[in-house]
Write a protein that holds these residues in place. Structure first.
Motif, PDB file in Angstrom:
ATOM      1  N   ASN A 263       5.228   2.311  -8.577  1.00 19.42           N
ATOM      2  CA  ASN A 263       4.057   1.405  -8.296  1.00 19.42           C
ATOM      3  C   ASN A 263       2.927   1.314  -7.147  1.00 19.42           C
ATOM      4  OD1 ASN A 263       5.996  -0.292  -6.248  1.00 19.42           O
ATOM      5  ND2 ASN A 263       7.081   0.738  -7.291  1.00 19.42           N
ATOM      6  N   ARG A 264       2.533   0.004  -7.118  1.00 17.27           N
ATOM      7  CA  ARG A 264       1.496  -0.165  -5.638  1.00 17.27           C
ATOM      8  C   ARG A 264       2.133  -0.855  -4.731  1.00 17.27           C
ATOM      9  NH1 ARG A 264      -3.969  -1.840  -7.607  1.00 17.27           N
ATOM     10  NH2 ARG A 264      -4.030  -1.863  -5.479  1.00 17.27           N
ATOM     11  N   VAL A 265       3.635  -1.780  -4.432  1.00 22.63           N
ATOM     12  CA  VAL A 265       3.925  -3.022  -4.549  1.00 22.63           C
ATOM     13  C   VAL A 265       3.469  -2.869  -2.516  1.00 22.63           C
ATOM     14  CG1 VAL A 265       6.026  -4.201  -3.662  1.00 22.63           C
ATOM     15  CG2 VAL A 265       5.339  -3.724  -6.116  1.00 22.63           C
ATOM     16  N   LYS A 266       3.706  -1.378  -2.089  1.00 19.25           N
ATOM     17  CA  LYS A 266       4.100  -1.361  -0.356  1.00 19.25           C
ATOM     18  C   LYS A 266       2.618  -1.550  -0.319  1.00 19.25           C
ATOM     19  CE  LYS A 266       5.758   1.406   2.606  1.00 19.25           C
ATOM     20  NZ  LYS A 266       6.048   2.636   3.477  1.00 19.25           N
ATOM     21  N   GLU A 267       1.818  -0.965  -0.724  1.00 20.94           N
ATOM     22  CA  GLU A 267       0.240  -0.844  -0.743  1.00 20.94           C
ATOM     23  C   GLU A 267      -0.662  -2.183  -0.705  1.00 20.94           C
ATOM     24  OE1 GLU A 267      -3.796   0.258  -3.106  1.00 20.94           O
ATOM     25  OE2 GLU A 267      -2.117   1.680  -3.510  1.00 20.94           O
ATOM     26  N   LEU A 268      -0.516  -3.072  -1.020  1.00 15.06           N
ATOM     27  CA  LEU A 268      -0.798  -4.784  -1.886  1.00 15.06           C
ATOM     28  C   LEU A 268       0.138  -5.220  -0.680  1.00 15.06           C
ATOM     29  CD1 LEU A 268      -0.092  -4.445  -5.749  1.00 15.06           C
ATOM     30  CD2 LEU A 268      -2.527  -4.384  -3.872  1.00 15.06           C
ATOM     31  N   ARG A 269       1.042  -4.835  -0.497  1.00 17.57           N
ATOM     32  CA  ARG A 269       1.877  -5.825   0.615  1.00 17.57           C
ATOM     33  C   ARG A 269       1.684  -5.313   2.484  1.00 17.57           C
ATOM     34  NH1 ARG A 269       5.902  -5.100   3.700  1.00 17.57           N
ATOM     35  NH2 ARG A 269       6.003  -2.699   2.976  1.00 17.57           N
ATOM     36  N   GLU A 270       0.914  -4.322   2.683  1.00 14.58           N
ATOM     37  CA  GLU A 270       0.487  -4.130   3.510  1.00 14.58           C
ATOM     38  C   GLU A 270      -0.771  -4.837   3.749  1.00 14.58           C
ATOM     39  OE1 GLU A 270       1.474  -0.164   3.802  1.00 14.58           O
ATOM     40  OE2 GLU A 270       3.737  -0.671   4.956  1.00 14.58           O
ATOM     41  N   ASN A 271      -1.413  -4.451   2.808  1.00 19.59           N
ATOM     42  CA  ASN A 271      -2.272  -4.543   2.807  1.00 19.59           C
ATOM     43  C   ASN A 271      -2.662  -6.593   3.047  1.00 19.59           C
ATOM     44  OD1 ASN A 271      -3.639  -2.116   2.693  1.00 19.59           O
ATOM     45  ND2 ASN A 271      -3.985  -2.302   0.038  1.00 19.59           N
ATOM     46  N   ASN A 272      -2.357  -7.267   2.613  1.00 21.66           N
ATOM     47  CA  ASN A 272      -2.506  -8.424   2.261  1.00 21.66           C
ATOM     48  C   ASN A 272      -0.951  -8.909   4.063  1.00 21.66           C
ATOM     49  OD1 ASN A 272      -3.348  -9.734   0.071  1.00 21.66           O
ATOM     50  ND2 ASN A 272      -2.591  -7.260  -0.740  1.00 21.66           N
ATOM     51  N   SER A 273      -1.716  -7.906   4.603  1.00 22.48           N
ATOM     52  CA  SER A 273      -0.020  -8.452   6.030  1.00 22.48           C
ATOM     53  C   SER A 273       0.983  -9.339   5.519  1.00 22.48           C
ATOM     54  CB  SER A 273      -0.926  -9.148   6.350  1.00 22.48           C
ATOM     55  OG  SER A 273      -1.428  -8.423   7.417  1.00 22.48           O
ATOM     56  N   ILE A 274       2.336  -8.832   4.480  1.00 20.55           N
ATOM     57  CA  ILE A 274       3.297  -9.567   3.347  1.00 20.55           C
ATOM     58  C   ILE A 274       4.435  -8.180   3.921  1.00 20.55           C
ATOM     59  CG2 ILE A 274       3.870 -10.333   2.019  1.00 20.55           C
ATOM     60  CD1 ILE A 274       1.800 -11.195   0.181  1.00 20.55           C
ATOM     61  N   THR A 275       5.541  -9.099   4.599  1.00 21.65           N
ATOM     62  CA  THR A 275       6.002  -8.579   5.390  1.00 21.65           C
ATOM     63  C   THR A 275       7.364  -8.574   4.353  1.00 21.65           C
ATOM     64  OG1 THR A 275       7.794 -10.716   5.780  1.00 21.65           O
ATOM     65  CG2 THR A 275       5.841  -9.629   7.548  1.00 21.65           C
ATOM     66  N   GLN A 276       8.212  -7.535   3.978  1.00 23.68           N
ATOM     67  CA  GLN A 276       9.274  -7.382   3.022  1.00 23.68           C
ATOM     68  C   GLN A 276      10.113  -8.484   2.221  1.00 23.68           C
ATOM     69  OE1 GLN A 276      11.323  -3.958   4.529  1.00 23.68           O
ATOM     70  NE2 GLN A 276      10.035  -2.508   2.761  1.00 23.68           N
ATOM     71  N   ASP A 277      10.505  -8.769   3.649  1.00 21.46           N
ATOM     72  CA  ASP A 277      10.953 -10.229   4.030  1.00 21.46           C
ATOM     73  C   ASP A 277      10.488 -11.633   3.163  1.00 21.46           C
ATOM     74  OD1 ASP A 277      13.805 -10.069   4.906  1.00 21.46           O
ATOM     75  OD2 ASP A 277      12.950 -10.061   7.085  1.00 21.46           O
ATOM     76  N   LYS A 278       9.433 -11.884   3.276  1.00 26.98           N
ATOM     77  CA  LYS A 278       8.485 -13.127   2.891  1.00 26.98           C
ATOM     78  C   LYS A 278       7.659 -12.722   1.581  1.00 26.98           C
ATOM     79  CE  LYS A 278       5.698 -16.286   3.450  1.00 26.98           C
ATOM     80  NZ  LYS A 278       6.052 -17.532   3.197  1.00 26.98           N
ATOM     81  N   LEU A 279       7.643 -11.073   1.246  1.00 32.49           N
ATOM     82  CA  LEU A 279       7.779 -11.079  -0.496  1.00 32.49           C
ATOM     83  C   LEU A 279       9.174 -11.458  -1.383  1.00 32.49           C
ATOM     84  CD1 LEU A 279       5.860 -10.464  -2.359  1.00 32.49           C
ATOM     85  CD2 LEU A 279       6.514  -8.297  -1.848  1.00 32.49           C
ATOM     86  N   GLY A 280       9.693 -10.984  -0.638  1.00 34.18           N
ATOM     87  CA  GLY A 280      11.197 -11.229  -1.256  1.00 34.18           C
ATOM     88  C   GLY A 280      11.566 -12.794  -1.693  1.00 34.18           C
ATOM     89  N   GLU A 281      10.777 -13.291  -0.486  1.00 30.99           N
ATOM     90  CA  GLU A 281      11.092 -14.717  -0.847  1.00 30.99           C
ATOM     91  C   GLU A 281      10.119 -15.491  -1.799  1.00 30.99           C
ATOM     92  OE1 GLU A 281      10.539 -16.894   3.234  1.00 30.99           O
ATOM     93  OE2 GLU A 281      11.816 -15.473   3.984  1.00 30.99           O
ATOM     94  N   MET A 282       9.051 -15.127  -1.280  1.00 29.36           N
ATOM     95  CA  MET A 282       7.741 -15.528  -2.283  1.00 29.36           C
ATOM     96  C   MET A 282       8.790 -15.388  -4.428  1.00 29.36           C
ATOM     97  SD  MET A 282       4.826 -14.498  -0.428  1.00 29.36           S
ATOM     98  CE  MET A 282       3.381 -14.875  -1.499  1.00 29.36           C
ATOM     99  N   VAL A 283       9.330 -14.404  -4.283  1.00 25.69           N
ATOM    100  CA  VAL A 283       9.518 -13.572  -6.149  1.00 25.69           C
ATOM    101  C   VAL A 283      11.208 -13.563  -6.277  1.00 25.69           C
ATOM    102  CG1 VAL A 283       7.360 -12.130  -5.857  1.00 25.69           C
ATOM    103  CG2 VAL A 283      10.070 -11.119  -5.431  1.00 25.69           C
ATOM    104  N   GLY A 284      11.888 -14.662  -4.735  1.00 23.94           N
ATOM    105  CA  GLY A 284      13.472 -14.154  -5.012  1.00 23.94           C
ATOM    106  C   GLY A 284      14.423 -13.525  -5.094  1.00 23.94           C
ATOM    107  N   VAL A 285      14.273 -12.467  -4.628  1.00 21.23           N
ATOM    108  CA  VAL A 285      14.986 -11.789  -4.776  1.00 21.23           C
ATOM    109  C   VAL A 285      15.068 -11.402  -2.971  1.00 21.23           C
ATOM    110  CG1 VAL A 285      14.369 -10.728  -6.486  1.00 21.23           C
ATOM    111  CG2 VAL A 285      13.136  -9.869  -4.643  1.00 21.23           C
TER     112      VAL A 285
END
Length: 64
Positions: free
Chosen positions: A3-25
């Motif tokens: 998957n491209r999750v890390k690449e997309l997350r970093e390109n959008n300056s989103i932390t792992q914590d924030k992405l987790g919050e956004m999707v409920g995990v």
């Protein structure tokens, strides 16, 4: 499944914590996803793809 999750997350300056919050995990789930140790449910894959305005297939690369 790759998957491209890390690449997309970093390109959008989103932390792992924030992405987790956004999707409920948890952050741990995001880490596992990025390392390829966890395959998401279809609902989680959809939520992640939607955040980046992409299709599931553009984020999660299915290999035969």
């Amino acid at each position: 499944m790759k998957n491209r999750v890390k690449e997309l997350r970093e390109n959008n300056s989103i932390t792992q914590d924030k992405l987790g919050e956004m999707v409920g995990v948890s952050r741990i789930t995001i880490i596992s996803l990025e390392k390829g140790k966890y395959n998401p449910s279809i609902m989680l894959a959809y939520k992640i793809a939607k955040i980046f305005n992409l299709t599931i297939e553009e984020v999660f690369l299915f290999e035969g």
